[in-house]
Structure formats: C-alpha cells, structure tokens
Design a protein around this motif. Structure first.
Motif, short mmCIF file in Angstrom:
data_model
loop_
_atom_site.label_atom_id
_atom_site.label_comp_id
_atom_site.label_asym_id
_atom_site.label_seq_id
_atom_site.Cartn_x
_atom_site.Cartn_y
_atom_site.Cartn_z
N SER A 164 0.83 -1.21 0.00
CA SER A 164 0.00 0.00 0.00
C SER A 164 0.86 1.26 0.00
O SER A 164 0.55 2.25 -0.67
CB SER A 164 -0.95 0.00 1.20
OG SER A 164 -0.22 0.00 2.42
N GLU A 165 1.98 1.23 0.74
CA GLU A 165 2.88 2.38 0.75
C GLU A 165 3.52 2.56 -0.63
O GLU A 165 3.67 3.68 -1.11
CB GLU A 165 3.97 2.18 1.81
CG GLU A 165 5.03 3.27 1.85
CD GLU A 165 4.49 4.63 2.31
OE1 GLU A 165 5.26 5.60 2.27
OE2 GLU A 165 3.31 4.72 2.70
N ALA A 166 3.87 1.45 -1.26
CA ALA A 166 4.48 1.53 -2.59
C ALA A 166 3.49 2.09 -3.61
O ALA A 166 3.86 2.87 -4.50
CB ALA A 166 4.96 0.16 -3.03
N GLU A 167 2.24 1.73 -3.49
CA GLU A 167 1.23 2.27 -4.40
C GLU A 167 1.05 3.77 -4.19
O GLU A 167 0.87 4.53 -5.15
CB GLU A 167 -0.08 1.52 -4.21
CG GLU A 167 -0.02 0.09 -4.75
CD GLU A 167 -1.24 -0.74 -4.35
OE1 GLU A 167 -2.14 -0.18 -3.67
OE2 GLU A 167 -1.28 -1.93 -4.72
N ARG A 168 1.09 4.20 -2.93
CA ARG A 168 0.99 5.64 -2.66
C ARG A 168 2.20 6.37 -3.24
O ARG A 168 2.06 7.42 -3.88
CB ARG A 168 0.91 5.88 -1.15
CG ARG A 168 0.71 7.36 -0.77
CD ARG A 168 0.97 7.60 0.69
NE ARG A 168 2.36 7.34 1.06
CZ ARG A 168 3.35 8.18 0.79
NH1 ARG A 168 3.13 9.32 0.16
NH2 ARG A 168 4.59 7.87 1.15
#
Length: 232
Positions: A164-168
């Motif tokens: 999720s952090e990588a997508e953000r």
C-alpha cells in the motif's frame, strides 16, 4: 522612464542581488545557516539594512533564494554530466549522475550542508523550493524509466506489508513505473545522499580510504537495486 534607464536599473538590481547572495554564502561558510543575519550581510556590503530589505524582506527569503540556487546548481551539475553519456547503457548513465552529485557536494560543502544538513532553526522551506530540489531525483527517475521502456528492470517483489505504501509512492513519484521500482528508487535516492553526506561531513574518515572507488562501487550497487541491468 526610458528603456535605457529601466535596463540599467534592472542590471543594477541583478548585480546587488548577486552581491548579497555571495556575502550570505561567505557567512554560511564561516558561521553556518543558523547565524545568517541580514544586518550582518548589509554591514559587510556597506549597505543600510533598510536598503537590503528591498531585495530580501527577511532572513527566510534570503535563505530560500540560497537554497533554490544550491538545488539548481546541484541539479545542473548532474544533468550536464549525464548529458555527456546520455546514449550509454543505463548503469553508466546512473553512476555518472551520482558521481556528479558527489563531485558537486565536495566542491560546495557549505551549500550542500544548507540543503542536506541539519534543519535551520526557525526556518521551514516553502513550496517554491520543490521544483529545484526535485531535479536530481527526476533525472534518476528518467534513467530508470528509459530502461523500463526499452529492456525492462529487475527488482525484488515487495513484501505485502509495503504494497500500500508503494502504491501511494507510485502516484507521487512515477505512476508509469511499477510500485516495486518506485519503492526501490526512493530507497536509492535516500542512500545516495546518505553516502554523499557521510563523505562531506567526515563520517568516512579513518573508515574508507579510496573514496572515489568506493563511491563508484556503491553507486553501481544502487543502480542494481533499482533494477538497472548491465548490458551483455
């Protein structure tokens, strides 16, 4: 007012602004950013403080101008070095850009400290610094983007807790690159300036002797970490 008079005044303003910045940089080198004072700058230039305020209304305005200049100078150095090898394979392009960052920082240690050292007490950099600050990062992203489009890149899959952090990050950094690549890019960006900062601030003293060779090795490892492949 005639165009000649207007032009002369504009040139005079440019010259005085440059003199103010030069004196401010001298004071940064001598005393550090925290002690930068408009009054001290004016005194050294033989100006009254009220005259200097017409160029820079506050210390923070002067700091911001110096910060933007430093970021732009660093970015230009990296871009110019990269331009000379723009047709080379991706790892070479990456390492040349990184080495240009190191060379600039060693040649401008006080300006490097201003942008990548300890925060200046009471100062918060405005959004106007962002474009200049992004130049090196955008150059590195561009190198990886070119490689991704032409030959692909190879990075390790992300652990699920980072997805999720990588997508953000992907939405902020490079939406056209895979999330794992964006995560690796941000990590490499931090490591690059960590390596340079360690050398500029003396942390490698009595640890690394052949620093150019060490940095070249480290920059190559960073290239591999973002998935850049050596050409066969």
């Amino acid at each position: 007012m005639s165009s000649a008079t207007s032009g002369a005044r504009a040139r005079a303003r440019v010259e005085v602004t440059a003199a103010i910045k030069d004196e401010a940089r001298r004071q940064l080198a001598a005393d550090g950013a925290a002690k930068l004072s408009l009054r001290a700058v004016a005194r050294e230039l033989g100006m009254v403080s009220s005259a200097l305020y017409r160029y820079f209304p506050s210390r923070d305005d002067l700091l911001t101008a110096l910060i933007i200049d430093a970021y732009d100078s660093l970015g230009a150095a990296a871009e110019e070095a990269h331009a000379e090898v723009a047709s080379a394979e991706p790892v070479r392009r990456w390492t040349v850009a990184c080495e240009a960052v190191r060379t600039w920082a060693l040649g401008h240690p006080h300006e490097y400290a201003l942008i990548y050292g300890s925060p200046v007490p009471g100062y918060s950099a405005p959004e106007s610094t962002v474009q200049a600050a992004a130049r090196v990062g955008l150059l590195l992203v561009g190198i990886v983007r070119d490689a991704h489009r032409r030959r692909g890149v190879a990075v390790q899959p992300l652990p699920k807790e980072l997805r999720s952090e990588a997508e953000r990050l992907t939405s902020d950094v490079a939406p056209d690159l895979p999330p794992a690549v964006n995560m690796a890019l941000v990590a490499a960006w931090g490591q690059l300036f960590g390596l340079v900062g360690f050398e500029v601030f003396g942390q490698f003293n009595r640890v690394v002797e052949d620093r150019p060779a060490f940095f070249s090795y480290a920059a190559t490892q960073l290239a591999h970490s973002v998935g850049l492949l050596e050409q066969a």
